[in-house]
Design a protein around this motif. Structure first.
Motif, PDB file in Angstrom:
ATOM      1  N   GLY A 187       0.805  -1.217   0.000  1.00 53.55           N
ATOM      2  CA  GLY A 187       0.000   0.000   0.000  1.00 53.55           C
ATOM      3  C   GLY A 187       0.837   1.264   0.000  1.00 53.55           C
ATOM      4  N   VAL A 188       1.953   1.239   0.724  1.00 48.50           N
ATOM      5  CA  VAL A 188       2.822   2.417   0.787  1.00 48.50           C
ATOM      6  C   VAL A 188       3.427   2.715  -0.579  1.00 48.50           C
ATOM      7  CG1 VAL A 188       4.895   3.391   1.838  1.00 48.50           C
ATOM      8  CG2 VAL A 188       3.323   2.012   3.216  1.00 48.50           C
ATOM      9  N   PHE A 189       3.967   1.680  -1.207  1.00 50.81           N
ATOM     10  CA  PHE A 189       4.591   1.895  -2.509  1.00 50.81           C
ATOM     11  C   PHE A 189       3.545   2.183  -3.589  1.00 50.81           C
ATOM     12  CE2 PHE A 189       8.041  -0.161  -0.288  1.00 50.81           C
ATOM     13  CZ  PHE A 189       9.163   0.472  -0.793  1.00 50.81           C
ATOM     14  N   ARG A 190       2.361   1.618  -3.443  1.00 51.79           N
ATOM     15  CA  ARG A 190       1.306   1.926  -4.397  1.00 51.79           C
ATOM     16  C   ARG A 190       0.911   3.400  -4.307  1.00 51.79           C
ATOM     17  NH1 ARG A 190      -2.604  -0.996  -7.073  1.00 51.79           N
ATOM     18  NH2 ARG A 190      -1.938  -2.900  -6.011  1.00 51.79           N
ATOM     19  N   ALA A 196       3.113   9.852  -7.858  1.00 41.26           N
ATOM     20  CA  ALA A 196       4.012  10.241  -8.951  1.00 41.26           C
ATOM     21  C   ALA A 196       3.256  10.364 -10.270  1.00 41.26           C
ATOM     22  CB  ALA A 196       5.149   9.227  -9.079  1.00 41.26           C
ATOM     23  N   THR A 197       2.366   9.410 -10.543  1.00 43.25           N
ATOM     24  CA  THR A 197       1.598   9.473 -11.791  1.00 43.25           C
ATOM     25  C   THR A 197       0.610  10.640 -11.789  1.00 43.25           C
ATOM     26  OG1 THR A 197       0.047   7.864 -10.854  1.00 43.25           O
ATOM     27  CG2 THR A 197       1.816   7.014 -12.256  1.00 43.25           C
ATOM     28  N   ASP A 198      -0.002  10.918 -10.639  1.00 37.98           N
ATOM     29  CA  ASP A 198      -0.935  12.047 -10.562  1.00 37.98           C
ATOM     30  C   ASP A 198      -0.210  13.375 -10.787  1.00 37.98           C
ATOM     31  OD1 ASP A 198      -2.999  10.317 -10.062  1.00 37.98           O
ATOM     32  OD2 ASP A 198      -2.936  10.570  -7.877  1.00 37.98           O
ATOM     33  N   LYS A 199       0.974  13.506 -10.214  1.00 36.72           N
ATOM     34  CA  LYS A 199       1.744  14.739 -10.405  1.00 36.72           C
ATOM     35  C   LYS A 199       2.155  14.897 -11.866  1.00 36.72           C
ATOM     36  CE  LYS A 199       5.735  17.298  -8.657  1.00 36.72           C
ATOM     37  NZ  LYS A 199       6.904  17.273  -7.736  1.00 36.72           N
ATOM     38  N   THR A 200       2.521  13.783 -12.495  1.00 37.63           N
ATOM     39  CA  THR A 200       2.880  13.832 -13.915  1.00 37.63           C
ATOM     40  C   THR A 200       1.690  14.253 -14.765  1.00 37.63           C
ATOM     41  OG1 THR A 200       4.491  12.064 -13.550  1.00 37.63           O
ATOM     42  CG2 THR A 200       3.833  12.496 -15.819  1.00 37.63           C
ATOM     43  N   LEU A 201       0.516  13.738 -14.432  1.00 36.45           N
ATOM     44  CA  LEU A 201      -0.687  14.097 -15.182  1.00 36.45           C
ATOM     45  C   LEU A 201      -1.014  15.581 -15.029  1.00 36.45           C
ATOM     46  CD1 LEU A 201      -3.190  13.329 -16.828  1.00 36.45           C
ATOM     47  CD2 LEU A 201      -4.324  12.734 -14.669  1.00 36.45           C
ATOM     48  N   ILE A 202      -0.906  16.097 -13.817  1.00 30.96           N
ATOM     49  CA  ILE A 202      -1.240  17.506 -13.584  1.00 30.96           C
ATOM     50  C   ILE A 202      -0.286  18.425 -14.335  1.00 30.96           C
ATOM     51  CG2 ILE A 202      -1.358  19.304 -11.816  1.00 30.96           C
ATOM     52  CD1 ILE A 202      -2.294  17.150  -9.852  1.00 30.96           C
ATOM     53  N   THR A 203       1.012  18.170 -14.206  1.00 32.42           N
ATOM     54  CA  THR A 203       1.985  19.016 -14.906  1.00 32.42           C
ATOM     55  C   THR A 203       1.866  18.862 -16.420  1.00 32.42           C
ATOM     56  OG1 THR A 203       3.637  17.252 -14.658  1.00 32.42           O
ATOM     57  CG2 THR A 203       3.616  18.996 -12.998  1.00 32.42           C
ATOM     58  N   GLY A 204       1.531  17.653 -16.880  1.00 28.82           N
ATOM     59  CA  GLY A 204       1.364  17.448 -18.315  1.00 28.82           C
ATOM     60  C   GLY A 204       0.179  18.211 -18.875  1.00 28.82           C
ATOM     61  N   VAL A 205      -0.926  18.227 -18.147  1.00 27.50           N
ATOM     62  CA  VAL A 205      -2.110  18.962 -18.601  1.00 27.50           C
ATOM     63  C   VAL A 205      -1.837  20.462 -18.620  1.00 27.50           C
ATOM     64  CG1 VAL A 205      -4.485  19.551 -18.008  1.00 27.50           C
ATOM     65  CG2 VAL A 205      -3.732  17.180 -17.874  1.00 27.50           C
TER      66      VAL A 205
END
Length: 220
Positions: A187-190, A196-205
């Motif tokens: 759960g911690v690593f998930r 990390a993926t959410d931050k990438t999506l936000i900066t990408g948008v």
């Protein structure tokens, strides 16, 4: 193909005067449709060929780099800069970024160079006085392009960090999967990977808005 679309003005003229000559309207309408179809086919072919060349090039470079990495001794991987996560990141992520050099930059550079070169020569031949007057707009165009390039570069730099974080976290999870399973830290690593993926999506948008606003103004 863009200058050829000037035939569309004749079609608009025939329609504007009341569509008296139907045969002429059908003739130029068919020509415009044919030109549009050819333009789309050539545009799609350009993207297909350049993307194929870019993928073939990066596959060759990646295979060559991987063979060099595998030929290194153990001391090479003991250095922090040569950690497996870093090596995988360079081979996969940086390689994919370099693919755009062939698939997008080189093709667009050839298109822009050809359009400017042929256009300037043709304009000078047809009327050099008016062409010299048009050069007065060149500084404004240059400043606009510099500002647009600077904004896009900032967005790319800002997006590069989060994009690199995703494969880094993924490689850390895969390399330590046994230990993670034993101590029940999935759960911690998930949550780290999801963050990390959410931050990438936000900066990408956010970056896509800046880059997308300038795309229609670029020559195809």
């Amino acid at each position: 193909m863009t200058p050829i679309f000037s035939l569309f003005s004749r079609l608009l003229f025939e329609v504007a005067i009341g569509a008296r000559d139907v045969s002429t309207i059908n003739k130029f309408g068919g020509i415009v449709l044919g030109i549009a179809a050819i333009d789309d086919i050539l545009l799609g072919s350009k993207y297909f060929i350049m993307e194929s060349c870019g993928m073939a090039w990066i596959t060759h470079v990646g295979g060559f780099a991987l063979s060099k990495v595998l030929a290194q001794d153990k001391k090479y991987f003991d250095k922090p800069a040569n950690a497996p996560t870093r090596v995988v990141q360079v081979l996969v992520k940086d390689g994919d970024d370099a693919r755009n050099l062939v698939s997008a930059v080189w093709g667009q550079f050839c298109v822009v160079g050809t359009m400017l070169g042929v256009g300037l020569v043709w304009a000078l031949v047809r009327g050099w006085q008016s062409t010299l007057v048009g050069f007065a707009v060149a500084p404004v165009f240059a400043v606009t392009m510099m500002a647009q390039t600077r904004l896009v570069s900032r967005c790319e730099i800002r997006n590069k960090g989060p994009r690199e974080e995703v494969p880094k976290v993924y490689c850390e999870i895969i390399s330590n999967i046994r230990g993670i399973s034993c101590i029940a830290f999935e759960g911690v690593f998930r949550s780290q990977f999801d963050a990390a993926t959410d931050k990438t999506l936000i900066t990408g948008v956010m970056g896509a808005f800046v880059e997308g606003c300038t795309y229609p103004h670029l020559p195809r």
